[in-house]
Design a protein around this motif. Structure first.
Motif, PDB file in Angstrom:
ATOM      1  N   LEU A  11       0.821  -1.203   0.000  1.00 18.96           N
ATOM      2  CA  LEU A  11       0.000   0.000   0.000  1.00 18.96           C
ATOM      3  C   LEU A  11       0.864   1.266   0.000  1.00 18.96           C
ATOM      4  O   LEU A  11       0.442   2.321  -0.475  1.00 18.96           O
ATOM      5  CB  LEU A  11      -0.945  -0.004   1.207  1.00 18.96           C
ATOM      6  CG  LEU A  11      -1.989   1.098   1.272  1.00 18.96           C
ATOM      7  CD1 LEU A  11      -2.888   1.072   0.041  1.00 18.96           C
ATOM      8  CD2 LEU A  11      -2.812   0.968   2.533  1.00 18.96           C
ATOM      9  N   ALA A  12       2.088   1.139   0.469  1.00 17.88           N
ATOM     10  CA  ALA A  12       2.996   2.292   0.528  1.00 17.88           C
ATOM     11  C   ALA A  12       3.255   2.878  -0.858  1.00 17.88           C
ATOM     12  O   ALA A  12       3.540   4.071  -0.986  1.00 17.88           O
ATOM     13  CB  ALA A  12       4.297   1.902   1.202  1.00 17.88           C
ATOM     14  N   TYR A  13       3.160   2.060  -1.894  1.00 17.22           N
ATOM     15  CA  TYR A  13       3.354   2.583  -3.253  1.00 17.22           C
ATOM     16  C   TYR A  13       2.336   3.666  -3.606  1.00 17.22           C
ATOM     17  O   TYR A  13       2.598   4.514  -4.446  1.00 17.22           O
ATOM     18  CB  TYR A  13       3.273   1.455  -4.289  1.00 17.22           C
ATOM     19  CG  TYR A  13       4.515   0.613  -4.354  1.00 17.22           C
ATOM     20  CD1 TYR A  13       5.680   1.078  -4.956  1.00 17.22           C
ATOM     21  CD2 TYR A  13       4.526  -0.671  -3.821  1.00 17.22           C
ATOM     22  CE1 TYR A  13       6.819   0.305  -5.019  1.00 17.22           C
ATOM     23  CE2 TYR A  13       5.667  -1.460  -3.885  1.00 17.22           C
ATOM     24  CZ  TYR A  13       6.806  -0.968  -4.480  1.00 17.22           C
ATOM     25  OH  TYR A  13       7.935  -1.731  -4.542  1.00 17.22           O
ATOM     26  N   GLY A  46       9.371   3.223   6.098  1.00 16.78           N
ATOM     27  CA  GLY A  46       8.665   2.735   4.922  1.00 16.78           C
ATOM     28  C   GLY A  46       9.632   2.432   3.799  1.00 16.78           C
ATOM     29  O   GLY A  46      10.691   1.842   4.009  1.00 16.78           O
ATOM     30  N   MET A  47       9.292   2.879   2.616  1.00 18.34           N
ATOM     31  CA  MET A  47      10.101   2.597   1.431  1.00 18.34           C
ATOM     32  C   MET A  47      11.225   3.621   1.233  1.00 18.34           C
ATOM     33  O   MET A  47      11.889   3.620   0.218  1.00 18.34           O
ATOM     34  CB  MET A  47       9.195   2.557   0.210  1.00 18.34           C
ATOM     35  CG  MET A  47       8.202   1.412   0.295  1.00 18.34           C
ATOM     36  SD  MET A  47       6.882   1.355  -0.961  1.00 18.34           S
ATOM     37  CE  MET A  47       7.490   2.244  -2.332  1.00 18.34           C
ATOM     38  N   GLN A  72      10.044  -6.100   4.330  1.00 19.19           N
ATOM     39  CA  GLN A  72       9.819  -5.756   2.925  1.00 19.19           C
ATOM     40  C   GLN A  72      10.033  -4.261   2.686  1.00 19.19           C
ATOM     41  O   GLN A  72      10.595  -3.864   1.676  1.00 19.19           O
ATOM     42  CB  GLN A  72       8.409  -6.187   2.490  1.00 19.19           C
ATOM     43  CG  GLN A  72       8.141  -6.014   1.024  1.00 19.19           C
ATOM     44  CD  GLN A  72       8.936  -6.978   0.156  1.00 19.19           C
ATOM     45  OE1 GLN A  72       9.372  -8.021   0.609  1.00 19.19           O
ATOM     46  NE2 GLN A  72       9.153  -6.606  -1.087  1.00 19.19           N
ATOM     47  N   MET A  73       9.577  -3.424   3.627  1.00 19.87           N
ATOM     48  CA  MET A  73       9.798  -1.976   3.510  1.00 19.87           C
ATOM     49  C   MET A  73      11.294  -1.675   3.526  1.00 19.87           C
ATOM     50  O   MET A  73      11.786  -0.881   2.716  1.00 19.87           O
ATOM     51  CB  MET A  73       9.120  -1.219   4.649  1.00 19.87           C
ATOM     52  CG  MET A  73       7.620  -1.251   4.605  1.00 19.87           C
ATOM     53  SD  MET A  73       6.949  -0.108   3.392  1.00 19.87           S
ATOM     54  CE  MET A  73       5.332   0.150   4.092  1.00 19.87           C
ATOM     55  N   LEU A  74      12.014  -2.292   4.446  1.00 16.06           N
ATOM     56  CA  LEU A  74      13.462  -2.060   4.548  1.00 16.06           C
ATOM     57  C   LEU A  74      14.179  -2.530   3.284  1.00 16.06           C
ATOM     58  O   LEU A  74      15.095  -1.856   2.802  1.00 16.06           O
ATOM     59  CB  LEU A  74      14.028  -2.763   5.781  1.00 16.06           C
ATOM     60  CG  LEU A  74      13.561  -2.208   7.134  1.00 16.06           C
ATOM     61  CD1 LEU A  74      13.994  -3.130   8.264  1.00 16.06           C
ATOM     62  CD2 LEU A  74      14.067  -0.795   7.354  1.00 16.06           C
ATOM     63  N   ASN A  75      13.748  -3.665   2.733  1.00 20.61           N
ATOM     64  CA  ASN A  75      14.363  -4.177   1.504  1.00 20.61           C
ATOM     65  C   ASN A  75      14.175  -3.203   0.336  1.00 20.61           C
ATOM     66  O   ASN A  75      15.114  -2.947  -0.427  1.00 20.61           O
ATOM     67  CB  ASN A  75      13.776  -5.537   1.126  1.00 20.61           C
ATOM     68  CG  ASN A  75      14.118  -6.622   2.128  1.00 20.61           C
ATOM     69  OD1 ASN A  75      15.014  -6.475   2.954  1.00 20.61           O
ATOM     70  ND2 ASN A  75      13.386  -7.721   2.063  1.00 20.61           N
ATOM     71  N   ILE A  76      12.961  -2.678   0.193  1.00 21.68           N
ATOM     72  CA  ILE A  76      12.683  -1.728  -0.893  1.00 21.68           C
ATOM     73  C   ILE A  76      13.490  -0.448  -0.682  1.00 21.68           C
ATOM     74  O   ILE A  76      14.086   0.089  -1.613  1.00 21.68           O
ATOM     75  CB  ILE A  76      11.171  -1.429  -0.985  1.00 21.68           C
ATOM     76  CG1 ILE A  76      10.411  -2.685  -1.422  1.00 21.68           C
ATOM     77  CG2 ILE A  76      10.900  -0.269  -1.947  1.00 21.68           C
ATOM     78  CD1 ILE A  76       8.907  -2.592  -1.249  1.00 21.68           C
ATOM     79  N   MET A  77      13.534   0.038   0.565  1.00 19.25           N
ATOM     80  CA  MET A  77      14.289   1.245   0.873  1.00 19.25           C
ATOM     81  C   MET A  77      15.762   1.064   0.518  1.00 19.25           C
ATOM     82  O   MET A  77      16.374   1.932  -0.104  1.00 19.25           O
ATOM     83  CB  MET A  77      14.118   1.587   2.361  1.00 19.25           C
ATOM     84  CG  MET A  77      14.896   2.797   2.841  1.00 19.25           C
ATOM     85  SD  MET A  77      16.611   2.474   3.323  1.00 19.25           S
ATOM     86  CE  MET A  77      16.422   1.250   4.605  1.00 19.25           C
TER      87      MET A  77
END
Length: 184
Positions: A11-13, A46-47, A72-77
Motif C-alpha cells: 500500500l505504501a506505493y 517505509g520505502m 519488505q519496507m526495509l528491503n525496498i528502501m
C-alpha cells in the motif's frame, strides 16, 4: 488496548510516488534541522521517502538509522538507496511492534505519518527520548485527513509527558506537524 493497523508494504506505493516527492520534498522539509555529519533516525521509514533525503543531508560522514516493522519496507528502501549511491550512509533496523530497539544516540529524529499506528504512544515517546541526545529535535507529523486535530493534540500531550517540549508547529502540506525538543 485497541488494535492498531500498520500500513502494508504494498500500500505504501500509493503514497510514495513522484507526486509526493513534489509535495513532501524531504530535503526542503528537513534541511533546516539536519546537517552534514549527524546521526539521525527515520522511524517508520517505509520505502525510504524521507530516508533518502536524510542520507543526502547527513553526507558521507553522517548516518541514517532507518527503522521499520516490515522487512519488505526495509528491503525496498535499501534497493532505492543503492540505486542512488546512498546505501553506505543508511543502517536499516527492523523494529518490534512494541519497541524500536535502538540505543545509538542520535542528533535528530523523524516520525512522519506513523505514530497513529503505534500501540502505545507513551512507551514510544519515552523510548525516542532515550535515543535522542539532550536538546535534540524530533519532527512529528501525522496525515491531516487521517488523524483528527483532537487525536493529534492528545498524542502531543503524551509526547510532552514523556519528556518533549513543543518547539513550534510546522506548515507541511496535508499534515499536522510539530517540531519537538528532547528536554533531557
Amino acid at each position: 488496548m485497541a488494535s492498531h493497523h500498520v500500513c502494508s508494504w504494498w500500500l505504501a506505493y500509493t503514497f510514495d510516488n513522484p507526486l509526493r516527492r513534489l509535495i513532501h520534498n524531504p530535503v526542503k522539509i528537513l534541511s533546516g534541522y539536519v546537517k552534514e555529519g549527524m546521526t539521525v533516525i527515520d522511524i517508520g521509514c517505509g520505502m525510504g521517502h524521507f530516508t533518502l533525503g536524510l542520507a543526502e543531508l547527513v553526507g558521507e560522514h553522517g548516518q541514517v538509522i532507518a527503522v521499520d516493522l516490515q522487512q519488505q519496507m526495509l528491503n525496498i528502501m535499501l534497493k532505492r538507496a543503492r540505486g542512488k549511491g546512498l546505501a553506505q550512509r543508511i543502517k536499516p533496523h527492523r523494529a518490534e511492534p512494541t519497541a524500536i530497539g535502538i540505543t545509538t544516540p542520535v542528533d535528530f529524529g523523524l516520525a512522519f505519518w506513523m505514530i497513529h499506528e503505534v500501540p502505545d504512544p507513551a512507551v514510544f515517546f519515552k523510548e525516542v527520548a532515550a535515543i535522542l541526545k539532550p536538546a535534540a529535535r524530533l519532527l512529528y507529523a501525522e496525515p491531516a485527513l487521517h488523524v483528527p486535530a483532537r487525536k493529534y493534540n492528545e498524542i502531543l500531550a503524551v509526547a510532552e509527558t514523556a519528556g518533549f517540549s513543543s518547539r513550534e508547529p510546522l506548515a507541511i502540506l496535508f499534515s499536522r506537524a510539530t517540531l519537538l525538543e528532547n528536554k533531557a
